[in-house]
Motif scaffolding. Sequence first.
Motif, mmCIF file in Angstrom:
data_model
loop_
_atom_site.group_PDB
_atom_site.id
_atom_site.type_symbol
_atom_site.label_atom_id
_atom_site.label_comp_id
_atom_site.label_asym_id
_atom_site.label_seq_id
_atom_site.Cartn_x
_atom_site.Cartn_y
_atom_site.Cartn_z
ATOM 1 N N ILE A 1 25.934 44.096 48.532
ATOM 2 C CA ILE A 1 26.298 44.755 49.805
ATOM 3 C C ILE A 1 26.451 46.115 49.701
ATOM 4 C CG2 ILE A 1 28.213 44.632 51.759
ATOM 5 C CD1 ILE A 1 28.911 41.524 50.700
ATOM 6 N N SER A 2 25.715 46.591 50.762
ATOM 7 C CA SER A 2 25.824 48.293 50.536
ATOM 8 C C SER A 2 26.562 48.576 51.877
ATOM 9 C CB SER A 2 24.255 48.742 50.715
ATOM 10 O OG SER A 2 24.244 50.162 50.675
ATOM 11 N N ILE A 3 27.484 49.569 51.873
ATOM 12 C CA ILE A 3 28.385 49.979 53.120
ATOM 13 C C ILE A 3 28.039 51.466 53.196
ATOM 14 C CG2 ILE A 3 30.420 50.356 54.155
ATOM 15 C CD1 ILE A 3 31.363 47.692 52.231
ATOM 16 N N PRO B 1 35.760 20.856 53.249
ATOM 17 C CA PRO B 1 36.441 20.914 52.072
ATOM 18 C C PRO B 1 36.088 19.685 50.998
ATOM 19 C CG PRO B 1 37.829 20.497 53.896
ATOM 20 C CD PRO B 1 36.251 20.457 54.573
ATOM 21 N N GLY B 2 35.134 19.017 51.236
ATOM 22 C CA GLY B 2 34.497 17.970 50.027
ATOM 23 C C GLY B 2 33.429 18.906 49.450
ATOM 24 N N ALA B 3 32.825 19.665 49.907
ATOM 25 C CA ALA B 3 31.617 20.502 49.404
ATOM 26 C C ALA B 3 32.111 21.660 48.693
ATOM 27 C CB ALA B 3 30.790 20.940 50.702
ATOM 28 N N MET B 4 31.271 21.561 47.475
ATOM 29 C CA MET B 4 31.729 22.710 46.428
ATOM 30 C C MET B 4 30.882 24.052 46.815
ATOM 31 S SD MET B 4 31.298 24.859 43.608
ATOM 32 C CE MET B 4 29.700 24.534 43.161
ATOM 33 N N ALA B 5 31.851 25.165 47.068
ATOM 34 C CA ALA B 5 31.001 26.427 47.177
ATOM 35 C C ALA B 5 32.087 27.571 46.556
ATOM 36 C CB ALA B 5 30.748 26.797 48.615
ATOM 37 N N VAL B 6 31.704 28.262 45.882
ATOM 38 C CA VAL B 6 32.272 29.553 45.245
ATOM 39 C C VAL B 6 31.766 30.895 45.762
ATOM 40 C CG1 VAL B 6 33.328 30.534 43.254
ATOM 41 C CG2 VAL B 6 33.175 28.116 43.387
ATOM 42 N N VAL B 7 32.315 31.777 46.387
ATOM 43 C CA VAL B 7 32.150 33.118 46.699
ATOM 44 C C VAL B 7 32.756 34.289 45.949
ATOM 45 C CG1 VAL B 7 31.932 34.918 48.301
ATOM 46 C CG2 VAL B 7 30.989 32.604 48.879
ATOM 47 N N SER B 8 32.298 34.817 44.875
ATOM 48 C CA SER B 8 33.162 35.742 44.134
ATOM 49 C C SER B 8 32.746 37.074 44.198
ATOM 50 C CB SER B 8 33.339 35.390 42.694
ATOM 51 O OG SER B 8 33.857 33.890 42.502
ATOM 52 N N ILE B 9 33.455 38.170 44.452
ATOM 53 C CA ILE B 9 33.028 39.298 44.398
ATOM 54 C C ILE B 9 33.559 40.008 43.195
ATOM 55 C CG2 ILE B 9 33.347 41.716 45.500
ATOM 56 C CD1 ILE B 9 31.911 39.902 47.076
ATOM 57 N N GLY B 10 32.561 40.599 42.088
ATOM 58 C CA GLY B 10 32.703 40.610 40.666
ATOM 59 C C GLY B 10 32.683 42.294 40.666
ATOM 60 N N SER B 11 32.339 43.222 41.507
ATOM 61 C CA SER B 11 32.527 44.520 41.430
ATOM 62 C C SER B 11 32.448 45.245 42.872
ATOM 63 C CB SER B 11 31.205 45.189 40.554
ATOM 64 O OG SER B 11 30.202 45.250 41.385
ATOM 65 N N ILE B 12 33.063 46.274 42.710
ATOM 66 C CA ILE B 12 33.443 47.290 43.947
ATOM 67 C C ILE B 12 33.274 48.883 43.274
ATOM 68 C CG2 ILE B 12 34.915 48.084 45.681
ATOM 69 C CD1 ILE B 12 36.468 45.838 45.460
ATOM 70 N N HIS B 13 32.222 49.530 43.745
ATOM 71 C CA HIS B 13 32.038 50.958 43.513
ATOM 72 C C HIS B 13 32.136 51.759 44.747
ATOM 73 C CE1 HIS B 13 30.666 49.645 39.272
ATOM 74 N NE2 HIS B 13 30.203 48.531 39.849
ATOM 75 N N ALA B 14 32.983 52.880 44.609
ATOM 76 C CA ALA B 14 32.957 53.537 45.676
ATOM 77 C C ALA B 14 33.764 55.015 45.191
ATOM 78 C CB ALA B 14 33.656 53.113 47.029
ATOM 79 N N GLY B 15 33.369 56.245 45.667
ATOM 80 C CA GLY B 15 34.200 57.360 45.467
ATOM 81 C C GLY B 15 34.276 57.670 44.076
ATOM 82 N N SER B 16 34.573 59.219 44.018
ATOM 83 C CA SER B 16 34.873 59.714 42.534
ATOM 84 C C SER B 16 36.002 60.384 42.405
ATOM 85 C CB SER B 16 33.579 60.448 42.244
ATOM 86 O OG SER B 16 33.527 61.542 43.220
ATOM 87 N N ALA B 17 36.799 60.458 43.674
ATOM 88 C CA ALA B 17 37.862 61.317 43.672
ATOM 89 C C ALA B 17 39.074 61.041 44.477
ATOM 90 C CB ALA B 17 37.550 63.111 43.900
ATOM 91 N N PRO B 18 40.407 61.237 44.087
ATOM 92 C CA PRO B 18 41.399 60.643 44.768
ATOM 93 C C PRO B 18 41.716 61.303 46.324
ATOM 94 C CG PRO B 18 42.315 62.040 43.171
ATOM 95 C CD PRO B 18 40.958 62.011 42.792
ATOM 96 N N HIS C 1 29.823 56.257 51.048
ATOM 97 C CA HIS C 1 29.213 54.929 50.531
ATOM 98 C C HIS C 1 30.252 54.050 49.551
ATOM 99 C CE1 HIS C 1 26.343 52.482 48.159
ATOM 100 N NE2 HIS C 1 25.653 52.377 49.236
ATOM 101 N N ALA C 2 29.876 52.735 49.719
ATOM 102 C CA ALA C 2 30.526 51.934 48.855
ATOM 103 C C ALA C 2 29.556 50.551 48.778
ATOM 104 C CB ALA C 2 31.834 51.451 49.709
ATOM 105 N N ALA C 3 29.722 50.086 47.586
ATOM 106 C CA ALA C 3 28.818 48.858 47.125
ATOM 107 C C ALA C 3 29.636 47.885 46.595
ATOM 108 C CB ALA C 3 27.807 49.210 46.325
#
Length: 384
Positions: free
Chosen positions: A188-190, A227-244, A250-252
Amino acid sequence: MGTNTIDVDIDELVALRRDIHANPEIAFDEHRTSELVAARLIAWDIETYTGIGGTGVVGVVRGRRGAGRTIALRADMDALPMEEEGRPLHRSMRHGVFHGCGHDGHTAMLLGAARHFSRNRDFTGTVVLVFQPAEETGGGANAMLADGLEERFGYDEIYAMHNAPHFPPGTFGVRDGAMLASCDEIAISIGGVGGHGSSPEKTRDPVMAAAQLVCALQTVVSRSTDPGAMAVVSIGSIHAGSAPNVIPSHAALTGTLRTFDENVRALVKARIRTICEGMAIATECTISVDFLNSSPATVNHREQAEAAATVAAGVFGADNVLRDFAPLNGSEDFSEFLLRRPGAYVLLGQGGVYCHHPEFDFNDDVLPLGVRFFVAMTHARLSA
């Protein structure tokens, strides 16, 4: 054929496995591994084809009794882009590359089967030995298929084996139907408008959009699927910014979607797209979503799975053959082969830490069991 008649050069196999472990290569970069495999096949007088699907290798052993059925056996060769933290003597010599999923063992076992068939060709039919690149990225199977694997080698059935740390050494697992989930990588690109952290009203904050998306996407499973169907959605990384004190432009996000059902898979993808479109409107950011490196669920064919269980009973003992266990949420691009030809994907118990753990290591004690299964399975299906 009794398992005691299957010759396995254990010391040679262990040395091969540890050599591959010490020299790991990631997807489509398996040049040394491919050369090692091809050199062994050629030395054993096995018909050898290289460069299939990039770095794939195929060996062909034709039985002396003439034409018959053709059975394919597949092993994956690639390593993971991660650092090894264990300290075996055969530790990875490449920074940031590691055989953390046991493909070194899979390759060694198939080489062991190749060695046996090179010495014992008194059978009817043909054995095709498929050494596949790039399983971890999900692209290797399709690359070999696109390179004419089926048409060139004409196999009737295909089998693959994966180590199973969650099963004890000396055990074997196979299910009818679903063995592993499908997997789609979510990217996902924001795009927003950056600015000073003190003036958020002058920006369109992609970090806020990303944070809301992480939560909103979890409703796909909890509110959009049965509920009886198996589905897994996992977000494994967030990348955005470089200073507080800066709101970035942009974010990804990256993550994975897994399920066992193609209808559920299509539904979840559609809901993810809809949620991203809605979030774009709500946050006034641009949001795009792509699904990459996709593999369908790995679904065994019933006849071949039952045949594998019967053969395994002779190799492992009937009490050590596991049939009633839940399918795994992991995924495998061996599924692409099973969509096109009958076959089965089986599990070889080995104990130890789970795959992708930084201290994972293939259990060399189970190498001969894997070879014996491959050989016995091939003979059983050649004569089926």
